[in-house]
Design a protein around this motif. Structure first.
Motif, PDB file in Angstrom:
ATOM      1  N   UNK A   1      -0.455  13.745   4.082  1.00 13.51           N
ATOM      2  CA  UNK A   1      -1.077  12.772   4.986  1.00 13.51           C
ATOM      3  C   UNK A   1      -1.154  11.391   4.340  1.00 13.51           C
ATOM      4  N   UNK A   2      -1.314  11.336   3.013  1.00  8.65           N
ATOM      5  CA  UNK A   2      -1.326  10.040   2.329  1.00  8.65           C
ATOM      6  C   UNK A   2       0.089   9.496   2.156  1.00  8.65           C
ATOM      7  N   UNK A   3       1.054  10.406   1.957  1.00  9.03           N
ATOM      8  CA  UNK A   3       2.451   9.970   1.886  1.00  9.03           C
ATOM      9  C   UNK A   3       2.911   9.384   3.234  1.00  9.03           C
ATOM     10  N   UNK A   4       2.200   9.744   4.325  1.00  7.14           N
ATOM     11  CA  UNK A   4       2.526   9.230   5.660  1.00  7.14           C
ATOM     12  C   UNK A   4       1.777   7.948   5.969  1.00  7.14           C
ATOM     13  N   UNK A   5       0.999   7.431   5.031  1.00  7.05           N
ATOM     14  CA  UNK A   5       0.181   6.231   5.261  1.00  7.05           C
ATOM     15  C   UNK A   5       1.035   5.095   5.819  1.00  7.05           C
ATOM     16  N   UNK A   6       0.563   4.497   6.915  1.00  5.16           N
ATOM     17  CA  UNK A   6       1.272   3.424   7.633  1.00  5.16           C
ATOM     18  C   UNK A   6       2.557   3.904   8.297  1.00  5.16           C
TER      19      UNK A   6
ATOM     20  N   UNK B   1       8.784   2.247   7.466  1.00  3.27           N
ATOM     21  CA  UNK B   1       7.602   3.107   7.588  1.00  3.27           C
ATOM     22  C   UNK B   1       7.979   4.544   7.239  1.00  3.27           C
ATOM     23  N   UNK B   2       7.131   5.241   6.475  1.00  3.84           N
ATOM     24  CA  UNK B   2       7.478   6.611   6.071  1.00  3.84           C
ATOM     25  C   UNK B   2       7.426   7.593   7.238  1.00  3.84           C
TER      26      UNK B   2
ATOM     27  N   UNK C   1       0.842  -1.214   0.000  1.00  3.11           N
ATOM     28  CA  UNK C   1       0.000   0.000   0.000  1.00  3.11           C
ATOM     29  C   UNK C   1       0.866   1.249   0.000  1.00  3.11           C
ATOM     30  N   UNK C   2       1.885   1.253   0.859  1.00  6.95           N
ATOM     31  CA  UNK C   2       2.750   2.428   0.986  1.00  6.95           C
ATOM     32  C   UNK C   2       3.545   2.669  -0.289  1.00  6.95           C
ATOM     33  N   UNK C   3       4.107   1.594  -0.852  1.00  6.80           N
ATOM     34  CA  UNK C   3       4.886   1.717  -2.090  1.00  6.80           C
ATOM     35  C   UNK C   3       4.015   2.235  -3.226  1.00  6.80           C
ATOM     36  N   UNK C   4       2.768   1.788  -3.262  1.00  7.74           N
ATOM     37  CA  UNK C   4       1.832   2.189  -4.316  1.00  7.74           C
ATOM     38  C   UNK C   4       1.609   3.705  -4.302  1.00  7.74           C
ATOM     39  N   UNK C   5       1.384   4.260  -3.105  1.00  7.03           N
ATOM     40  CA  UNK C   5       1.144   5.708  -2.992  1.00  7.03           C
ATOM     41  C   UNK C   5       2.387   6.490  -3.401  1.00  7.03           C
ATOM     42  N   UNK C   6       3.554   6.063  -2.932  1.00  9.10           N
ATOM     43  CA  UNK C   6       4.797   6.763  -3.275  1.00  9.10           C
ATOM     44  C   UNK C   6       5.129   6.607  -4.757  1.00  9.10           C
ATOM     45  N   UNK C   7       4.705   5.493  -5.344  1.00  3.30           N
ATOM     46  CA  UNK C   7       4.914   5.283  -6.779  1.00  3.30           C
ATOM     47  C   UNK C   7       4.108   6.276  -7.603  1.00  3.30           C
ATOM     48  N   UNK C   8       2.876   6.555  -7.161  1.00  2.85           N
ATOM     49  CA  UNK C   8       1.986   7.461  -7.901  1.00  2.85           C
ATOM     50  C   UNK C   8       2.601   8.850  -8.038  1.00  2.85           C
TER      51      UNK C   8
END
Length: 512
Positions: A295-300, A269-270, A248-255
């Protein structure tokens, strides 16, 4: 002649397959349709130069390129390679019978080399779901896309490699990574370690409780007391991410193109620490074509807001709903995207404009009225979502000069992980609750029952310290976490007593 080649567009954290149809006919002209943005419209100049420099060309014929579905906005330069391969095959400059079985993406330089793209992981996931044979993309993004198991990912450095693969059958090297190895790599070697922190044993205990229960925390103290140093070390004691959390975290940072080049899965963890001049759009996400915010880049992971009262009030207020729902929805006229944002909020602040408590021995002092006015910049509803308030005092010279190292992050993490496992077992039947900080009122009443002695203690504390009503549930949640750290099935008086200490801003007379 008509040829089809496939690319992909990312909306939110999901990808949509884009069909690029290239039709070559008699006449002259280059027409690109299907809601492309300026970066795509300019691609014909990059493609022409790249082909020219590699022995090919855009012929002087009528070329119509349609990017389907035509009602979806396409943006970015990642379609250069897709369009170039479509033009080459449609004009019979190369043979590529297998072209329609691949998703092809990449930005072209004028010499034909490829630049990295955004969203490689969600694109690979979507391509695998839709049954494509493989994904051809810049080599810098290959490890990121290769996280998708059972899918062929080919990293290439220039357009010539792609042409030779289809036209001459020259093999491309498949990128294969061991996801478990990537996941476990560097888990036990934190960059920032609690062993580096001198003194502050009480605050370290408080951070351990916050990590164990997923509680939001605010640190209040003068400059140089160690607030930022402690906050930076919080991710090192959080439980290791599960494989699902890492994806999940990699996916958001990939976007947003923030996954480091030649890196696969994000195992750590970010930790995000935006400046106080940040806008509300940059914090929660948005824009004409919405992108994830901090806040989404901080997910998890952890979102650290240093000097909380210096942030604009409207910026802080937009966090209230995401803190509760752990996701943020951004709506536009034609579409809506939702980004996950399950993070721990860590805030720090000075107690007054001067930076010091109302203390005659302080270098500069502020009156109680000035302190109250400064603290009132942070709204009650936002503080209501922060479980732990703790005062951080400066470290005396004796402890600063002590050569002995404190307890390391790895040892603290073991206790935190054990406490989280107890919470996971407790909330196994709930889909939305995984740790104590997420408990609702019904679950608090069920899992935070007090004996008569503990009830009397909490009643006395609330009356004597004039604690607000909102502090009641927060104290119960924190005391449940303290009990979990001690492997205690029940909350007792010592757990309640410690939790009461962590509500500084609720105390009547805290300002002196």
């Amino acid at each position: 002649m008509l040829k089809k080649v496939f690319g992909s567009a990312v909306f939110g954290v999901e990808a949509t397959t884009i069909t690029v149809e290239v039709n070559v006919d008699k006449g002259v002209g280059y027409h690109l349709v299907g809601l492309p943005d300026n970066a795509i419209k300019e691609s014909n100049f990059r493609i022409a130069a790249a082909l020219q420099n590699n022995g090919f060309k855009i012929p002087g014929k009528k070329i119509i390129i349609n990017m389907s579905p035509a009602d979806l906005r396409k943006e970015g330069s990642a379609y250069d390679l897709t369009l170039a391969m479509g033009i080459l095959t449609a004009t019979n400059q190369i043979k590529a019978d297998d072209l329609e079985n691949y998703v092809i993406m990449g930005e072209l330089s004028l010499d034909g080399t490829l630049q990295p793209i955004k969203g490689a992981l969600p694109i690979a996931i979507k391509a695998h779901e839709e049954g494509f044979k493989g994904f051809i993309l810049p080599s810098q993004n290959a490890k990121e896309a290769a996280i998708v198991s059972g899918f062929n990912v080919y990293g290439v450095d220039n357009i010539t490699q792609v042409i030779n693969y289809f036209d001459k059958g020259e093999a491309l090297e498949q990128t294969i990574i061991d996801v478990k190895e990537e996941f476990n790599k560097s888990l036990n070697f934190p960059e920032f370690d609690f062993a580096d922190v001198k003194g502050q044993e009480g605050i370290k205990r408080c951070m351990e409780i916050a990590a164990a229960g997923g509680h939001n925390i605010i640190l209040i103290g003068p400059p140089g007391a160690g607030k930022t140093m402690l906050a930076k070390r919080l991710p090192s004691i959080l439980p290791p991410m599960t494989l699902q959390e890492a994806l999940e975290t990699t996916k958001i940072h990939s976007v947003v193109g923030r996954v480091k080049e030649n890196t696969g899965l994000m195992a750590q963890r970010p930790f995000r620490s935006p400046h106080h001049t940040i806008s509300n759009v940059a914090l929660v996400g948005g824009g004409s074509y919405p992108q994830p915010g901090e806040i989404s880049m901080s997910h998890n992971g952890v979102l650290f807001l240093d000097e909380l009262p210096e942030f604009k009030r409207d910026v802080l207020e937009v966090m209230r709903q995401p803190l509760e729902d752990r996701e943020v929805t951004i709506s536009r006229a034609k579409f809506t995207v939702t980004y996950p944002c399950s993070f721990m909020l860590v805030a720090s602040m000075n107690p007054s404009p001067s930076g010091y408590f109302n203390d005659p021995s302080a270098p500069v002092t502020s009156s109680p009225a000035e302190m109250q006015r400064y603290l009132s910049k942070v709204s009650g509803p936002l503080l209501d979502r922060i479980d732990i308030h703790i005062e951080v005092t400066p470290v005396p010279f004796e402890k600063l000069s002590d050569e002995r190292k404190g307890e390391g992050s790895i040892d603290i993490r073991k206790r935190v992980t054990e406490a989280r496992e107890r919470q996971t077992d407790r909330f196994v039947e709930s889909e939305s609750v995984h740790y104590n900080a997420q408990m609702n009122v019904k679950q608090i009443r069920k899992h935070c029952r007090l004996d008569d002695t503990s009830k009397e203690l909490l009643k006395t504390a609330m009356e004597r310290l004039n604690l607000s009503a909102r502090a009641y549930d927060r104290i119960l949640k924190v005391s449940r976490t303290i009990a979990d750290l001690e492997a205690s099935p029940h909350i007792n008086g010592s757990h309640i007593s410690e939790a009461i200490q962590y509500r500084s801003l609720d105390r009547d007379g805290w300002l002196g």
